[in-house]
Motif scaffolding. Structure first.
Motif, short mmCIF file in Angstrom:
data_model
loop_
_atom_site.label_atom_id
_atom_site.label_comp_id
_atom_site.label_asym_id
_atom_site.label_seq_id
_atom_site.Cartn_x
_atom_site.Cartn_y
_atom_site.Cartn_z
N THR A 1 -16.83 -150.50 -81.15
CA THR A 1 -18.41 -151.00 -80.20
C THR A 1 -19.32 -150.76 -79.60
O THR A 1 -20.82 -150.60 -80.38
CB THR A 1 -17.38 -151.46 -79.23
OG1 THR A 1 -16.75 -152.46 -79.50
CG2 THR A 1 -18.48 -152.40 -77.81
N ILE A 2 -19.92 -149.12 -78.95
CA ILE A 2 -20.53 -148.46 -78.94
C ILE A 2 -21.04 -147.90 -80.08
O ILE A 2 -22.34 -148.22 -80.55
CB ILE A 2 -19.55 -146.41 -78.28
CG1 ILE A 2 -19.32 -147.93 -76.65
CG2 ILE A 2 -20.63 -145.84 -77.62
CD1 ILE A 2 -18.24 -146.90 -76.20
N TRP A 3 -20.08 -147.94 -80.55
CA TRP A 3 -21.35 -147.26 -81.99
C TRP A 3 -22.13 -148.03 -83.00
O TRP A 3 -23.05 -148.34 -82.49
CB TRP A 3 -20.16 -147.12 -83.47
CG TRP A 3 -20.76 -146.37 -84.74
CD1 TRP A 3 -21.00 -145.39 -85.17
CD2 TRP A 3 -20.58 -147.30 -85.72
NE1 TRP A 3 -21.08 -145.12 -86.02
CE2 TRP A 3 -21.71 -146.87 -86.74
CE3 TRP A 3 -20.09 -148.56 -85.83
CZ2 TRP A 3 -22.29 -146.92 -88.46
CZ3 TRP A 3 -20.58 -148.88 -87.09
CH2 TRP A 3 -21.25 -148.39 -88.41
N SER A 4 -21.71 -149.11 -82.60
CA SER A 4 -22.33 -150.95 -83.08
C SER A 4 -23.28 -150.87 -82.01
O SER A 4 -24.73 -151.55 -82.50
CB SER A 4 -21.56 -152.15 -83.09
OG SER A 4 -21.15 -152.57 -82.18
N GLN A 5 -23.35 -149.89 -80.30
CA GLN A 5 -24.42 -150.55 -79.75
C GLN A 5 -25.54 -149.92 -79.77
O GLN A 5 -26.50 -150.03 -79.26
CB GLN A 5 -23.76 -150.85 -78.83
CG GLN A 5 -23.12 -152.28 -79.01
CD GLN A 5 -22.10 -152.47 -76.81
OE1 GLN A 5 -21.72 -151.33 -76.68
NE2 GLN A 5 -21.81 -153.15 -76.59
N GLU A 6 -25.20 -148.01 -80.16
CA GLU A 6 -25.89 -147.50 -79.20
C GLU A 6 -26.92 -146.97 -81.16
O GLU A 6 -27.02 -146.72 -81.33
CB GLU A 6 -25.23 -146.44 -78.32
CG GLU A 6 -25.60 -146.44 -76.86
CD GLU A 6 -26.46 -147.03 -76.98
OE1 GLU A 6 -27.63 -146.69 -76.48
OE2 GLU A 6 -26.17 -148.62 -75.80
N LEU A 7 -25.02 -146.10 -81.68
CA LEU A 7 -25.67 -145.24 -82.30
C LEU A 7 -26.26 -145.51 -83.39
O LEU A 7 -27.62 -145.45 -84.26
CB LEU A 7 -23.97 -144.52 -82.77
CG LEU A 7 -23.54 -143.27 -81.56
CD1 LEU A 7 -21.91 -143.12 -82.49
CD2 LEU A 7 -24.56 -142.86 -80.95
N TRP A 8 -25.48 -146.91 -84.52
CA TRP A 8 -26.10 -147.73 -85.77
C TRP A 8 -27.32 -147.85 -85.67
O TRP A 8 -28.64 -147.01 -86.11
CB TRP A 8 -25.22 -148.37 -85.90
CG TRP A 8 -25.67 -149.44 -87.17
CD1 TRP A 8 -26.39 -150.70 -87.10
CD2 TRP A 8 -26.05 -148.48 -88.56
NE1 TRP A 8 -26.79 -151.16 -88.53
CE2 TRP A 8 -25.93 -149.91 -89.17
CE3 TRP A 8 -25.30 -147.42 -89.36
CZ2 TRP A 8 -26.79 -150.23 -90.81
CZ3 TRP A 8 -25.58 -147.71 -90.47
CH2 TRP A 8 -26.10 -148.50 -91.24
N PRO A 9 -28.28 -148.36 -84.60
CA PRO A 9 -29.44 -149.11 -84.11
C PRO A 9 -30.17 -148.11 -83.98
O PRO A 9 -31.73 -147.81 -84.42
CB PRO A 9 -29.23 -149.78 -83.02
CG PRO A 9 -28.21 -149.89 -82.55
CD PRO A 9 -26.43 -149.10 -83.01
N ARG A 10 -29.95 -146.55 -83.21
CA ARG A 10 -31.31 -145.08 -83.56
C ARG A 10 -30.94 -144.77 -85.22
O ARG A 10 -31.75 -144.73 -85.25
CB ARG A 10 -30.12 -144.70 -82.47
CG ARG A 10 -30.45 -144.32 -81.07
CD ARG A 10 -30.05 -143.80 -80.39
NE ARG A 10 -29.14 -143.31 -79.54
CZ ARG A 10 -28.48 -142.66 -78.36
NH1 ARG A 10 -28.66 -141.82 -79.26
NH2 ARG A 10 -27.49 -143.35 -77.81
N TYR A 11 -29.85 -144.70 -85.61
CA TYR A 11 -29.69 -144.03 -86.65
C TYR A 11 -30.93 -145.27 -87.16
O TYR A 11 -31.74 -144.20 -88.25
CB TYR A 11 -28.12 -144.23 -87.94
CG TYR A 11 -28.80 -144.42 -88.82
CD1 TYR A 11 -27.94 -142.83 -89.51
CD2 TYR A 11 -27.95 -145.34 -90.02
CE1 TYR A 11 -28.48 -142.34 -90.71
CE2 TYR A 11 -27.79 -144.94 -91.10
CZ TYR A 11 -28.46 -143.58 -91.62
OH TYR A 11 -27.95 -143.33 -93.23
N GLN A 12 -31.13 -146.70 -87.45
CA GLN A 12 -31.38 -147.57 -88.56
C GLN A 12 -33.30 -146.75 -88.33
O GLN A 12 -34.15 -147.16 -88.52
CB GLN A 12 -31.69 -149.04 -87.56
CG GLN A 12 -29.96 -149.41 -88.67
CD GLN A 12 -30.24 -149.26 -89.81
OE1 GLN A 12 -31.59 -150.16 -90.41
NE2 GLN A 12 -29.27 -148.87 -90.47
N LEU A 13 -33.29 -146.51 -86.79
CA LEU A 13 -34.09 -145.74 -85.91
C LEU A 13 -35.48 -144.96 -86.54
O LEU A 13 -35.78 -144.09 -86.20
CB LEU A 13 -34.94 -146.58 -84.80
CG LEU A 13 -35.25 -147.03 -84.17
CD1 LEU A 13 -34.93 -147.24 -82.61
CD2 LEU A 13 -36.81 -147.99 -84.98
N GLY A 14 -33.95 -144.22 -87.13
CA GLY A 14 -34.45 -142.84 -88.00
C GLY A 14 -33.89 -141.81 -87.09
O GLY A 14 -34.03 -140.35 -88.00
N GLY A 15 -33.51 -141.95 -86.42
CA GLY A 15 -33.03 -140.14 -85.86
C GLY A 15 -31.91 -140.63 -84.65
O GLY A 15 -31.98 -141.75 -83.29
#
Ligand code: MGD
Ligand code: MGD
Ligand code: SF4
Ligand code: SF4
Ligand code: SF4
Ligand code: SF4
Ligand code: SF4
Ligand code: MO
Lengths: 416, 266, 779
Positions: free
Chosen positions: C37-51
């Motif tokens: 869940t946290i991955w879907s909320q924090e990590l994945w979106p950040r990855y989408q932003l390229g960092g």
């Protein structure tokens, strides 16, 4: 018997029953896995590439998936309602079909939850519906009841597994099965309560949308009329679905599995409930026309855009409602197997159409005067991922039928 | 600096809302762009499918359906209407249905919030909203190289699979609150908290403020004889008012009554 | 045997059941669920932003910087919100004398143009064929060296006059540096891209003897008669005009001013107007004359102004006793309502009523300049409309029309020219402006065939392009493309990889307007002087240089008098010197506005031979301009025929302009394109507007693909049925059909200019095109 011709797994078959060779059974399962895999692919696409792979959009946040969900749950009502008649109302004859009703129920409810798992945009957070529950939301009500009831179904299903010829030999499991049987009326009663509730909540889902005059219904306390209509329609068609599936299973098994008087009991009850439902639904429709009018949305405005013309009403209430009702109420008609099955098909289609209308058409009808009417139809991803659960169901049913003593009358009807 | 929280401690409560003057609105679209820029809305190479693209502020073009040369058009800027609802049974349409409490109606501000990290994408709220305000993230947002440079840190970037909508630029309220707090004030001045669309509008067609505060412009404007709200009869009790001197435009506020009525998408 | 089988089965079953329950009891799967869940909320979106490292978007110190928007001639003051070094938002600058806090969609999208992939990364040298967009990066030294080599070669072969520069403007220090450069270098060929200003400036020259463009006191007027001007579509200084429009619309219920729109299509301006009079396109001049007729006939005109301040209203005779027709007789004889009604299609009654309403209004104002004013237009039409303003005596009056004032600046030292420069500058202009044929026209930017053909002084060998995109904005794209092929050396200074840059041999990118210094003279249409200052708010994002500095470096490398013409160290000192004592205010405030500015009084206004407002233009004779017939000296209706044969092309195509679609030298940013309506753009196809009647005649229906053909070209379009457009017309939006920029813009729709042709005004030689014959057939 001579072991050469006996299937490799015959030791697992219910006492005194005949089943096809294991290799044929495996081939059969193999065939079912074809479309199943297409469904899996579709689901994986939804999870991996996000929901842009469907035909859903901002005007149609709900589509085939939600309609199917509401549909299968209604069809699955056969499980709790037959249980109710068997254990609570104590119609003893129904013991001959209640097992199968349970199996079908398990399949339907598993399907419903599976479909939701694909439908929601953030499946990993699906559990927020419990964790951050909003008690005012009909969906929360649905989620809780469905999950609880699914557990109940599993508990009802468990004894069947334990009664497998081999497992039953193990003393512990034998005892467990016995005790579960003892407890079954209580379990069934719990199931009945939960089911009445979530069938209703499902009706509440569209019924509370007062921003959508087409779907909105006034009601009793916090429950819109659709709450009660959904319960009624579900128990009116659930038994028919049980009959239908049993009948289809018999076609595949190439033998009769349940005595016809059992069908007749269910059909008769179904018919009467359907009649009651149609009366109330008609009253509701008339009252709804007035309520919608108050909200500034005249009746005709709901049916001015094809494909959702007036024919929808005629189809849902007339052809898929009144006709099966007549057949089911008339003794001679329902005892004609072909007519009976036709009635079951019409009745089940009726429920499905009703669920589609209450969800998809509700969204299709424009609300703002300057809205553009847009129509929706699902794409292959939605179809495949939905049907996936049908294939899973067939597999579960096949295995259950092969190894579990589901039909008490099978031995008597088909002596070896 | 200790920052002010969402209204706690403040004695005053607000009912923020808008009045949009449709006689002044030119349909220029600056409000839409300002909103996208302020709230980190994503864009795609092809955004021409309105059913899939995200606009928190959507300016509807409507026509009176009359033949040339009697045809007429008008624009209706449509942010979230921040419906207050009538009562317990008729609470804010979207809020009351959200199973995960991912959207909420604040009685301190009258603002309908949306928690993206809480939303799990069931889209029930979208079905509940008659104004097509709520939009779903059908894709993960992607910014071309360099573009993420302009992203606004006050507004979190949404991920795929969640619903989003106009927040009345909530972060601007927080900014204003923090400032007021630092100056040991409990109350916010009208001009301290203005939404990005209001600020951008070259025509000054949008007025934003506390509908209950007699000192705010919206208080008087909403009482204009030509003022109306969208779908008033549904009882959504919206907080966005419109003003138009043209009868046919005011008629557009009512529910869809089928094909035989004048108003249609322009 | 049987026994083995059984044990096997039993073990198998026991094991699977055990494993199943086992897993469900461990906490592993629950923990896993939470992490996911946290991955879907924090990590994945950040990855989408390229960092993944650090929270994005980055927080930090917030600041605001004021500057001026340069994306159109509107000259709005803007405030840029910054977080650390990043610009995160552009907002209208509160209290700015042009746009007081307002902003347009293009201006609000400025950051997409700043950070977007369509920026020119640095100096580029063409590697592929022209237009292919294939370039290789070179150093600034190399780039400048290449230009210097070419230019000094041309100069020494006595071909200095074969160098031309085309810019978006001739005002402000940057354009002035270019014209100074050409003067010192030895070329007369400073060209300004087309706009309605060309014709209005000429009109003011002819009728008022003024060397200036027009200024309207829109805010002060209370009856606005617009001859097709897209007042809220982006005409003039867009935000300023929209704000004026809101003033007209304010005053609860009873509107402050009356607005009448003359236009064949229901534009936003027409929709908002109190009255919309659709007339046959191209007959606006006739209507103006018709209104004049009623005003004169019913003596509704301003006697004191007409009597004391004008020449050529009444018939008059010269020293030889030869009598000449005056404006009065012309309108009385030729432009009766019945006649004008025939020409325009507007009923005689409406003409009479409109004329009366206009003349009787307290502060009436007639405005001219079709659409956004991106084409030059017909001279006599402009004169006819200007004559209306004269009739109601609102020349240089509050709520009236005046010449556009500029904030005074320090003059630059005279250019000392050498022989080459003297010889070159005295050659005729390549575009033919200022020659005996068009003695009074300053620039003829749309005459590309002549510019390159070598006839009348043409045959350009090198072209410098700054702030303009002629390859996209000029009508008859095919002809322009052909012309560019004939120019051996094209240098673009474009910040963006636009169509002209694609057709250049060298691109020497200027800073983005948020990265550079530049002065912004009084925006077009303003009646008050406002001098704005464009300041760098972010450091250059790419390897760019200020065009002013680049040009001066080139001049200095050319040496001699060319170098001497530029005594300044760098562009910033040019700016400081030019602003003189105003610099400090300018730098501090960001603008200089003369609050106490007064319109000059009538007497001192007119620099005509007669010293009066001339209905009868005597300047023609003075300038030696051949005028065939007497009426040619007076405002009158001169039909401009659209190109094409009426039988092959039964319909008429007119360009339409949208506020949400930039059609100038700057490509539409993604945000603006995203705001376009579903019936304007769909996928890569644009919609043309057609009246349902017309559509029925040609078997067309909503959303249908159709082929649009004109004598100049053809393209595939989608059909949108609209009751807002006059039957027989097709409306095509301007600004789509880019081939350059990148795929957020390129390939969307077709370019209106590729279907339009250049129809020259017989007197000014400017492009007077208002439409072209066309046919629309099912694709
Ligand atoms: N401007 C401002 N800043 C503040 C404060 C203030 O009042 N104003 N208060 C300060 C104080 S006291 C505190 S405690 C901090 C709190 O600071 P935060 O922790 O930022 O508190 P919120 O902003 O309320 O919530 C943060 C985010 O959590 C998300 N969220 C909601 N539910 C969930 C969930 O189930 N899972 C996950 N992963 N995210 C979820 C919401 O979308 C929200 O964007 O802020 C401090 N900073
Ligand atoms: N809706 C919503 N509610 C929340 C939260 C949320 O995110 N959203 N966050 C929760 C969390 S994490 C927290 S910590 C709490 C915080 O909630 P609160 O503790 O209420 O935090 P504040 O509202 O910032 O501070 C309360 C009030 O104290 C006053 N105050 C501040 N400094 C001083 C001081 O030095 N002296 C005195 N006398 N008064 C002072 C101010 O008036 C301020 O409004 O809110 C909780 N409640
Ligand atoms: S910015 Fe103002 S004028 Fe432009 S569309 Fe929005 S509301 Fe209308
Ligand atoms: S407009 Fe829609 S989204 Fe906004 S509050 Fe009302 S129902 Fe909710
Ligand atoms: S989509 Fe998100 S916000 Fe909307 S109802 Fe579902 S969980 Fe709530
Ligand atoms: S209020 Fe803020 S979020 Fe809402 S539309 Fe306006 S700019 Fe967008
Ligand atoms: S009108 Fe022109 S100058 Fe003003 S903001 Fe828009 S683009 Fe910039
Ligand atoms: Mo906190």
């Amino acid at each position: 018997m001579d072991s050469a011709s006996a299937p490799f797994d015959s030791a697992l078959f219910p006492e005194g029953t005949k089943r096809c060779q294991l290799r044929w059974f495996i081939v059969w399962l193999g065939i079912l896995h074809g479309p199943l895999m297409v469904g899996v692919l579709a689901a994986v696409m939804c999870w991996g590439l996000a929901l842009n792979v469907t035909y859903l959009n901002n005007n149609f946040p709900f589509g085939l998936w939600i309609a199917a969900d509401l549909g299968v749950i209604a069809l699955g009502a056969g499980a709790f309602f037959t249980g109710f008649l068997r254990y609570v109302v104590k119609i003893d004859e129904l013991k001959n079909i209640v097992n199968y009703a349970v199996v079908i129920g398990v399949v339907c409810y598993a399907a419903a939850q599976g479909i939701l798992g694909v439908d929601i945009g953030q499946p990993l957070r699906g559990w927020f519906i419990f964790w951050h529950a909003n008690v005012h939301s009909m969906l929360t009500e649905v989620a809780f009841c469905i999950t609880c009831y699914f557990m109940v179904l599993c508990i009802e299903y468990l004894p069947l597994i334990l009664e497998n010829r081999q497992i039953n030999k193990l003393g512990f499991f034998h005892g467990m099965a016995h005790h579960l049987h003892e407890a079954m009326p209580t379990i069934a009663a719990i199931g009945v309560f939960l089911s009445f509730f979530h069938q209703g909540s499902l009706g509440g889902v569209p019924g509370v949308l007062y921003g959508r005059p087409f779907a909105f219904r006034e009601g009793f306390l916090v429950w819109p009329w659709t709450f009660f209509l959904f319960i009624l329609s579900a128990i009116a068609c659930g038994p028919c679905f049980t009959i239908l599936i049993t009948w289809i299973t018999e076609r595949f098994a190439r033998k009769q599995l349940v005595k016809r008087n059992v069908f007749d009991i269910l059909a008769k009850i179904s018919g009467r409930l359907l009649a009651l439902y149609l009366v109330l639904k008609t009253m509701d429709t008339i009252y709804w026309i007035a309520v919608a009018g108050k909200a500034g949305a005249p009746f005709r405005s709901f049916y001015t855009n094809q494909p959702y013309g007036y024919w929808v009403l005629v189809m849902e209430l007339g052809i898929l409602g009144v006709i099966p009702m007549i057949i089911l109420l008339n003794k001679r008609a329902r005892q004609n197997e072909n007519l009976l099955i036709l009635a079951c098909i019409l009745n089940c289609s009726g429920i499905f159409m009703n669920r589609w209308i209450m969800t998809v058409q509700s969204l299709a009808v424009p609300v703002m005067s300057f809205d553009k009417f847009v129509s929706y139809h699902p794409n292959w991803v939605e179809y495949a991922s939905t049907l996936m659960f049908v294939w899973v169901g067939v597999i579960v049913i096949s295995i259950s039928y092969r190894y579990l003593p589901i039909f008490p009358q099978e031995k008597e009807l088909n002596p070896l | 600096m200790k920052e002010a929280h969402h209204g706690e401690g403040d004695t005053k409560t607000y009912r923020y809302g808008m009045v949009v003057n449709l006689d002044k609105c030119t349909g220029c679209g600056a409000c839409m762009v300002a909103c996208m820029a302020e709230n980190n809305l994503p864009f795609r190479k092809d955004n021409s499918d309105r059913l899939r693209s995200q606009l928190w502020m959507r300016v509807y073009k409507i026509s009176n359906g009359q033949p040339f040369p009697d045809a007429d058009i008008s624009y209706i800027p449509r942010p979230c209407q921040h419906c207050e609802g009538k009562d317990h049974h008729h609470a804010t349409p979207c809020v009351s249905v959200c199973p995960a409490t991912a959207t909420d109606y604040s009685h301190e501000t009258g603002i309908v919030s949306q928690i993206y990290t809480r939303c799990f994408g069931c889209r029930y709220c979208m079905a509940a909203c008659p104004y097509h305000v709520r939009v779903f993230n059908w894709w993960d947002p992607v910014w071309p190289k360099g573009m993420k440079n302009y992203l606004n840190p006050d507004v979190s970037v949404r991920m795929r699979g969640v619903v989003e909508k106009c927040s009345f630029c909530y972060h601007r309220l927080q900014r204003a609150r923090n400032k007021a707090y630092a100056e040991e004030r409990r109350e916010l001045h009208e001009d301290e908290y203005q939404t990005a669309c209001t600020q951008a509008c070259p025509a000054g067609a949008i007025t934003f403020g506390d509908l209950d505060d007699p000192h705010h412009k919206v208080y008087k404007l909403k009482k204009d004889p030509n003022a109306f709200r969208l779908l008033e009869k549904l009882g959504t009790n919206t907080k966005v008012y419109y003003v138009s001197t043209r009868d046919w435009v005011r008629k557009a506020a009512h529910a869809y009554t089928g094909k035989n009525q004048g108003i249609m998408p322009g | 045997m049987k026994l083995d089988r059984r044990t096997f089965i039993e073990v198998a079953l026991g094991f699977s059941i055990g494993a199943g329950t086992g897993f469900m009891l461990t906490p592993v799967n629950w923990k896993l669920m939470d992490d996911m869940t946290i991955w879907s909320q924090e990590l994945w979106p950040r990855y989408q932003l390229g960092g993944l490292k650090g929270k994005l978007p980055q927080r930090g110190e917030v600041s605001n910087a004021d500057t001026v928007c340069k994306l159109c001639p509107g000259g709005c003051g803007i405030t840029v919100r910054k977080v650390e070094k990043r610009a995160t938002k552009i907002e209208g600058r509160d209290g700015y004398p042009v746009n007081d806090g307002g902003i347009c969609p293009l201006g609000a999208s400025g950051l997409q143009l700043l950070y977007g992939p369509w920026r020119t990364p640095g100096p580029l040298k063409r590697s592929g064929k022209r237009g292919s967009g294939h370039f290789s990066r070179i150093s600034w030294e190399e780039a400048i060296h290449e230009v210097v080599e070419k230019l000094s070669a041309l100069r020494h072969h006595g071909e200095a006059h074969k160098v031309a520069a085309i810019l978006d403007s001739d005002r402000g220090t940057v354009p002035q540096l270019f014209s100074r450069f050409l003067q010192a270098y030895g070329s007369p060929n400073f060209i300004r891209t087309a706009s309605d200003q060309d014709t209005y400036e000429l009109t003011l020259k002819l009728m008022q003897g003024a060397d200036s463009s027009v200024g309207y006191d829109l805010e002060g007027a209370n009856f606005i008669l617009s001859f097709g001007s897209g007042l809220i579509e982006g005409w003039g200084a867009p935000v300023r005009v929209i704000q004026a429009h809101s003033i007209w619309r304010s005053g609860n219920g009873t509107k402050r001013a009356k607005v009448v729109q003359i236009e064949p299509r229901l534009s936003n301006t027409a929709a908002k107007a109190d009255d919309w009079y659709p007339i046959k396109p191209g007959t606006e001049g006739a209507l103006a004359m018709g209104l004049a007729h009623v005003i004169v006939k019913e003596s509704l005109y301003d006697f004191s102004f007409i009597g004391s301040q004008t020449f050529g209203f009444e018939d008059w005779s010269d020293v030889t006793g030869k009598t000449y027709t005056g404006f009065k007789r012309l309108v009385m004889d030729e432009y009766g309502p019945a006649n004008v009604s025939k020409i325009t299609g507007l009923s005689a009654k409406k003409i009479v009523d409109l004329a009366r309403a206009f003349a009787k209004a307290e502060r009436p104002l007639a405005v001219w300049g079709r659409g956004k004013g991106t084409t030059s237009g017909s001279l006599y039409e402009c004169m006819a409309v200007h004559a209306l303003n004269a009739l109601v005596g609102n020349i240089n009056k509050p709520g009236g029309v005046s010449t556009r004032p500029e904030v005074a600046m320090q003059p630059w030292p005279e250019v000392v020219v050498d022989n080459i420069a003297w010889a070159g500058s005295s050659m005729p202009r390549a575009d033919g402006a200022g020659t005996s044929r068009y003695p009074l026209t300053k620039y003829l930017p749309d005459r590309w065939p002549q510019i390159v053909s070598g006839s009348d002084g043409g045959g350009i060998k090198a072209l410098l392009v700054q702030g303009a995109d002629p390859c996209f904005t000029t009508m008859d794209s095919a002809a322009v493309a052909k012309a560019f092929e004939q120019i051996p050396f094209v240098v673009s200074f474009s910040t963006f990889l636009d169509e002209t840059a694609f057709n250049a041999d060298l691109v020497l990118p200027n800073h983005h307007y948020l990265e550079r210094w530049e002065d912004v003279p009084t925006p077009i249409g303003l009646h008050k002087p406002v001098l704005g200052l464009c300041k760098p708010v972010v450091s250059p994002q790419f390897d760019t240089k200020h065009v002013g500095d680049v040009l001066m470096t080139i001049a200095k490398s050319l040496g001699g008098t060319v170098a001497e013409a530029f005594p300044w160290g760098d562009y910033e000192s040019v700016l400081k010197d030019t602003m003189g004592e105003k610099w400090d205010t300018l730098e501090e405030m960001g603008y200089v506005a003369e609050a106490d500015y007064r319109l000059s009084t009538w007497g001192s206004t007119f620099g005509t031979p007669s010293g009066k407002f001339e209905f009868y233009v005597s300047t023609f004779d003075q300038a030696g301009k051949e005028i065939s017939e007497d009426v040619g000296y007076l405002p009158h209706y001169q039909p401009i025929k659209p190109e094409g044969n009426a039988v092959r092309y039964p319909l008429i195509l007119i360009p339409t302009e949208l506020m949400r679609l930039a059609d100038g030298a700057v490509g539409n940013p993604p945000f603006c394109t995203k705001t376009m309506e579903e019936n304007e753009l769909k996928g890569n196809d644009l919609f043309v507007e057609v009246n349902p009647k017309t559509a029925a005649e040609y078997g067309l229906s909503e959303g249908l693909h159709a082929t649009l053909t004109t004598p100049k070209g053809k393209g595939t379009v989608l059909v949108h049925l609209s009751e807002g457009i006059m039957p027989g017309l097709i409306g095509i939006p301007k600004g789509l059909g880019h081939t350059a920029y990148d795929d957020y813009l390129a390939g969307k729709g077709i370019s209106a200019n590729s279907l339009m042709g250049v129809v020259e005004d017989p007197v000014s030689g400017l492009c007077a095109t208002w439409g072209i014959r066309a046919k629309l057939t099912r694709a």
